[in-house]
Design an enzyme around this catalytic site. Sequence first.
Site, PDB file in Angstrom:
ATOM      1  N   HIS A 133      46.434   0.228 -27.628  1.00  0.00           N
ATOM      2  CA  HIS A 133      46.913  -0.214 -26.314  1.00  0.00           C
ATOM      3  C   HIS A 133      47.399  -1.659 -26.309  1.00  0.00           C
ATOM      4  O   HIS A 133      47.172  -2.409 -25.354  1.00  0.00           O
ATOM      5  CB  HIS A 133      45.829  -0.005 -25.262  1.00  0.00           C
ATOM      6  CG  HIS A 133      45.485   1.436 -25.036  1.00  0.00           C
ATOM      7  ND1 HIS A 133      46.387   2.460 -25.228  1.00  0.00           N
ATOM      8  CD2 HIS A 133      44.322   2.026 -24.630  1.00  0.00           C
ATOM      9  CE1 HIS A 133      45.810   3.627 -24.947  1.00  0.00           C
ATOM     10  NE2 HIS A 133      44.564   3.392 -24.594  1.00  0.00           N
ATOM     11  N   HIS A 207      46.831   4.145 -17.447  1.00  0.00           N
ATOM     12  CA  HIS A 207      45.596   4.688 -18.021  1.00  0.00           C
ATOM     13  C   HIS A 207      44.568   5.013 -16.939  1.00  0.00           C
ATOM     14  O   HIS A 207      43.380   4.716 -17.083  1.00  0.00           O
ATOM     15  CB  HIS A 207      45.018   3.696 -19.022  1.00  0.00           C
ATOM     16  CG  HIS A 207      44.179   4.317 -20.103  1.00  0.00           C
ATOM     17  ND1 HIS A 207      43.015   5.013 -19.846  1.00  0.00           N
ATOM     18  CD2 HIS A 207      44.334   4.342 -21.449  1.00  0.00           C
ATOM     19  CE1 HIS A 207      42.489   5.423 -20.983  1.00  0.00           C
ATOM     20  NE2 HIS A 207      43.279   5.037 -21.970  1.00  0.00           N
ATOM     21  N   GLU A 348      48.206  10.237 -19.802  1.00  0.00           N
ATOM     22  CA  GLU A 348      48.959   9.029 -20.147  1.00  0.00           C
ATOM     23  C   GLU A 348      50.347   9.416 -20.650  1.00  0.00           C
ATOM     24  O   GLU A 348      50.510   9.848 -21.788  1.00  0.00           O
ATOM     25  CB  GLU A 348      48.205   8.241 -21.219  1.00  0.00           C
ATOM     26  CG  GLU A 348      46.793   7.852 -20.829  1.00  0.00           C
ATOM     27  CD  GLU A 348      45.946   7.513 -22.046  1.00  0.00           C
ATOM     28  OE1 GLU A 348      46.341   6.596 -22.801  1.00  0.00           O
ATOM     29  OE2 GLU A 348      44.899   8.168 -22.248  1.00  0.00           O
TER      30      GLU A 348
END
Length: 383
Positions: A133, A207, A348
């Site tokens: 991420h 997210h 996601e």
Amino acid sequence: MLESRQLLTALGVSLMIATSASQAAGLTNERGAFGKTDDGTAVEKFVLRNSHGMEATVITYGGILQSLSVPDKNGKAADIVLGFDDVQGYQKNGSVYFGATIGRFGNRLADGAFELDGKRYQVPQNDHGNSLHGGPQGFDKRVWKAQPHNAKDSVGVTLTYLSPDGEMGFPGALKTDVTYSLNEQNELRIEYKATTDKPTVLNLTNHSYFNLAGAGNGDILEQVATLNAAHYTPVTGKLIPTGELAPVAGTPMDFTQPTAIGTHIKADHPQLKFAEPKQGGFDFNWALDAKGDVTKLAAEVYDTESGRRLQLYTTEPGVQFYTSNFLDGTVKGKQGKVYPHWGAFTLETQHYPDSPNQPNFPSTRLDPGQTYTQTMVLKFSAK
């Protein structure tokens, strides 16, 4: 007027900023304070409401969707996304990414590295030797600038962040806009736009962790999921794609027909063991059949108890369906509720994980003069 508004915001007084057209449609947009980060930076919140009982709260820390209230089949609203009541909750529990805007690169990069035009770039490794991420100080840890907006048929807020050249090892100064908007059709739309001054790679996503029964109200194993995807990207033991697009048929990853999430979550399948060695779970990228057509249904989840239904539409080629395998009941969220194992799922929308190192995957390259765009739509109903 501007100075007065800033003063009121600093004092924590909510400001209603709705056009007459939006008010006539039953839409409101409220701006207020959401505390300060540990270093004293002020964080704002924006509460978007429609006339059907939907309410979305977005905060400038991390571009986070902090709450999302949706009515059930009886008209009773409940907050269906996991999160925290204050900024410190997000700062102390940053590795769970509740509701966050993820960047620069959502999901994993093998060894935290990629090559671009013959040059190797290194991102800090924060996930078993990989980068996850965007590294430990990704977009989810930044305070974004915000501009609310109101239209005849929607209310929303645009968040902006300028990531300097070299931040977390990524090349190029990157300007990113994320726009949340809510309409009277019970659609929460999230739109992304980004430009760069040097060639770079980019993979943005949201997210949010969803529990259609209400955040903190048990697990999601009985909620019924449909993923319109005939293929997924299998992974290694480090959750890095092998490069293959494998058929879901005959595997626990087959959600092409409505299937309770818990039906195969504990199946004896090596991919599930990679995702969660002890009990199994889903944490994979599905290659969507819609192939980026935002008018085609990508995924749907339905809670038979509350009647809430979430339908997902996206311009992205993939979606990471994750069943909160690493929640273990130790994280306390909003109103002190404990978030249990398998207590939520994520959807996601994304390009495939590790794409810069996978030449057969859709490209995540962004060059100067190009504009990155992405749209995801979360449509809610109840029956």
